[in-house]
Design a protein around this motif. Structure first.
Motif, PDB file in Angstrom:
ATOM      1  N   ASP A 102      -6.873   8.525   4.204  1.00  0.00           N
ATOM      2  CA  ASP A 102      -6.592   9.094   2.952  1.00  0.00           C
ATOM      3  C   ASP A 102      -5.373   8.683   2.966  1.00  0.00           C
ATOM      4  OD1 ASP A 102      -8.397  11.681   3.385  1.00  0.00           O
ATOM      5  OD2 ASP A 102      -6.519  12.802   4.198  1.00  0.00           O
ATOM      6  N   ASP A 103      -5.181   7.708   3.385  1.00  0.00           N
ATOM      7  CA  ASP A 103      -4.195   7.241   3.306  1.00  0.00           C
ATOM      8  C   ASP A 103      -4.199   5.990   1.211  1.00  0.00           C
ATOM      9  OD1 ASP A 103      -2.132   6.781   5.396  1.00  0.00           O
ATOM     10  OD2 ASP A 103      -2.602   4.894   6.017  1.00  0.00           O
ATOM     11  N   PRO A 104      -5.709   5.308   1.273  1.00  0.00           N
ATOM     12  CA  PRO A 104      -4.765   4.847  -0.506  1.00  0.00           C
ATOM     13  C   PRO A 104      -4.906   5.498  -1.685  1.00  0.00           C
ATOM     14  CG  PRO A 104      -6.951   3.894   1.277  1.00  0.00           C
ATOM     15  CD  PRO A 104      -6.183   5.030   2.098  1.00  0.00           C
ATOM     16  N   ARG A 105      -5.485   7.153  -1.432  1.00  0.00           N
ATOM     17  CA  ARG A 105      -5.235   7.571  -1.907  1.00  0.00           C
ATOM     18  C   ARG A 105      -3.916   8.101  -2.498  1.00  0.00           C
ATOM     19  NH1 ARG A 105     -10.029  11.733  -3.523  1.00  0.00           N
ATOM     20  NH2 ARG A 105     -11.323  10.874  -3.755  1.00  0.00           N
ATOM     21  N   GLU A 106      -3.071   8.865  -1.259  1.00  0.00           N
ATOM     22  CA  GLU A 106      -2.479   8.736  -1.238  1.00  0.00           C
ATOM     23  C   GLU A 106      -0.380   8.159  -1.164  1.00  0.00           C
ATOM     24  OE1 GLU A 106      -1.057  10.764   2.561  1.00  0.00           O
ATOM     25  OE2 GLU A 106      -2.693  12.131   2.692  1.00  0.00           O
ATOM     26  N   LYS A 107      -1.065   6.532  -0.698  1.00  0.00           N
ATOM     27  CA  LYS A 107       0.569   5.825  -0.851  1.00  0.00           C
ATOM     28  C   LYS A 107      -0.398   5.149  -2.398  1.00  0.00           C
ATOM     29  CE  LYS A 107       0.816   5.181   4.172  1.00  0.00           C
ATOM     30  NZ  LYS A 107       0.975   3.427   5.155  1.00  0.00           N
ATOM     31  N   LEU A 108      -0.904   4.831  -2.741  1.00  0.00           N
ATOM     32  CA  LEU A 108      -1.435   4.217  -3.793  1.00  0.00           C
ATOM     33  C   LEU A 108      -1.364   5.290  -4.919  1.00  0.00           C
ATOM     34  CD1 LEU A 108      -4.760   1.465  -2.897  1.00  0.00           C
ATOM     35  CD2 LEU A 108      -1.615   1.645  -2.983  1.00  0.00           C
ATOM     36  N   ALA A 109      -1.174   6.604  -5.178  1.00  0.00           N
ATOM     37  CA  ALA A 109      -1.684   7.342  -6.085  1.00  0.00           C
ATOM     38  C   ALA A 109      -0.042   6.534  -7.363  1.00  0.00           C
ATOM     39  CB  ALA A 109      -1.286   8.858  -5.654  1.00  0.00           C
ATOM     40  N   GLU A 110       0.817   6.132  -7.225  1.00  0.00           N
ATOM     41  CA  GLU A 110       1.723   5.869  -8.234  1.00  0.00           C
ATOM     42  C   GLU A 110       1.127   5.364  -9.292  1.00  0.00           C
ATOM     43  OE1 GLU A 110       6.217   3.244  -7.893  1.00  0.00           O
ATOM     44  OE2 GLU A 110       5.189   4.484  -6.924  1.00  0.00           O
ATOM     45  N   TRP A 111      -0.057   4.184  -8.371  1.00  0.00           N
ATOM     46  CA  TRP A 111      -0.467   3.065  -9.077  1.00  0.00           C
ATOM     47  C   TRP A 111      -1.545   3.688 -10.056  1.00  0.00           C
ATOM     48  CZ3 TRP A 111       1.796   1.753  -5.088  1.00  0.00           C
ATOM     49  CH2 TRP A 111       3.316   0.729  -4.765  1.00  0.00           C
TER      50      TRP A 111
END
Length: 360
Positions: free
Chosen positions: A188-197
């Motif tokens: 889930d890291d990509p979806r959570e940590k990159l959600a801002e962009w």
């Protein structure tokens, strides 16, 4: 194999019957920047389509209830928007780009290679292993800054090292303008940590060497395993080219993701302002030199050399800056010279043709 985009096209529906949903074009990244270039009549007569894949045989484009292939064009790259001319597809109009990533193509002819157009955010991906290279990161960042694309450094494979702090500190020291994100490309890291962009309708690109996790990240955002991935070679941490072409992947309910083949050679051309932005402190110092054409070598009154002697700047970083500046100037001058020669030759050919017509 060409991907089927039919699930993203067709009528626009509201999830609860009340709140309007983004249109098909908006889901493809259509923004006011492009809309202001055309009239309402244009949309009917020549509907907008976006280039989602580039093949040797043609351009795969999709739009509102449109999914087709156009003839190949050297001036068009993945991410571009075209106004589709159904009667003469070769004449489809290329809309002005919001951004353009390009590099000097490998080889001796110094052609410019178009990488992608209309990108909002560039994720510069590198691994916490032997792939990590500050000089290479600086090259990617200069490309993004030149194109007015928001750059973000992503560090992957941090779970494979005892202490990732060194990599994080080295990446963060490159520029205050660029955030650094450490994540596990799986889960889930990509979806959570990159959600801002990764907002709906925004186009993001993963750039970096082979094997750093670009395809894995794309799969994570899309929630699929559609893109094949391969493990790196343990001996040197170098990856194999899993992705063989640049292609847009549309995340349902989210952003548009560009996955690119790995690029180890990123030659600079026409990116002078991007380099200046990345090395803003050195650029500011260079304006204080006594001579405008100071090469920062032996010239008197050199502010750069004075700062180096005072220990105010890092010698290795200065060397990388000078190398990028010299490379960019050489490649840009060579390109300008080649364009001048081509233009002069074209003018000569036209003059000869005029003479022959008069004789006839």
């Amino acid at each position: 194999m060409t991907r089927d985009y039919s699930e993203f096209l067709g009528a626009d529906r509201a999830a609860d019957g009340s709140k309007p949903q983004p249109t098909a074009l908006q889901r493809l990244g259509w923004q006011p920047w492009f809309a202001q270039q055309i009239s309402a009549d244009d949309i009917t007569a020549r509907p907008p389509v976006r280039v989602v894949e580039v093949h040797r045989s043609g351009l795969h484009v999709i739009g509102n209830d449109i999914d087709t292939t156009l003839p190949p064009r050297a001036d068009v790259t993945v991410g571009d928007w075209l106004l589709l001319d159904r009667t003469n597809m070769d004449a489809s109009l290329l809309l002005e780009r919001k951004s353009l990533l390009k590099r000097r193509a490998p080889g001796p002819d110094r052609q410019v290679q178009l990488i992608a157009a209309n990108i909002d955010t560039a994720f510069i991906v590198t691994s916490c292993n032997q792939d990590f290279n500050v000089a290479r990161l600086e090259r990617y960042l200069a490309l993004a800054l030149e194109a007015d694309i928001t750059p973000v450094i992503i560090l992957t494979k941090s779970d494979l090292v005892e202490d990732a702090a060194h990599y994080v500190q080295s990446a963060a020291a490159i520029s205050d303008l660029v955030p650094v994100v450490t994540l596990d490309a799986r889960g889930d890291d990509p979806r959570e940590k990159l959600a801002e962009w990764c907002r709906p309708g925004h186009t993001v690109a993963f750039l970096g060497s082979s094997g750093v996790g670009k395809s894995t990240l794309t799969n994570a955002l899309a929630g699929t395993q559609e893109i094949e991935t391969q493990a790196i070679r343990e001996a040197d941490a170098r990856g194999r080219h899993t992705t063989t072409r640049r292609q847009l992947h549309i995340v349902p309910g989210g952003c548009i993701v560009l996955d690119t083949p790995g690029m180890r050679e990123v030659q600079m051309t026409d990116v002078a302002s991007g380099i200046d932005d990345l090395f803003a402190d050195l650029h500011a110092l260079s304006t204080e030199c006594k001579f405008n054409d100071c090469r920062h070598e032996t010239e008197p009154g050199c502010a750069i050399r004075a700062a180096l002697a005072a220990g105010e700047i890092d010698e290795a970083r200065l060397a990388r800056w000078r190398k990028l500046k010299a490379e960019e100037a050489f490649n840009s001058a060579s390109l300008a010279e080649r364009r001048y020669i081509e233009k002069s030759f074209g003018k000569l050919v036209r003059n000869v043709q005029k003479i022959h017509k008069k004789r006839d």
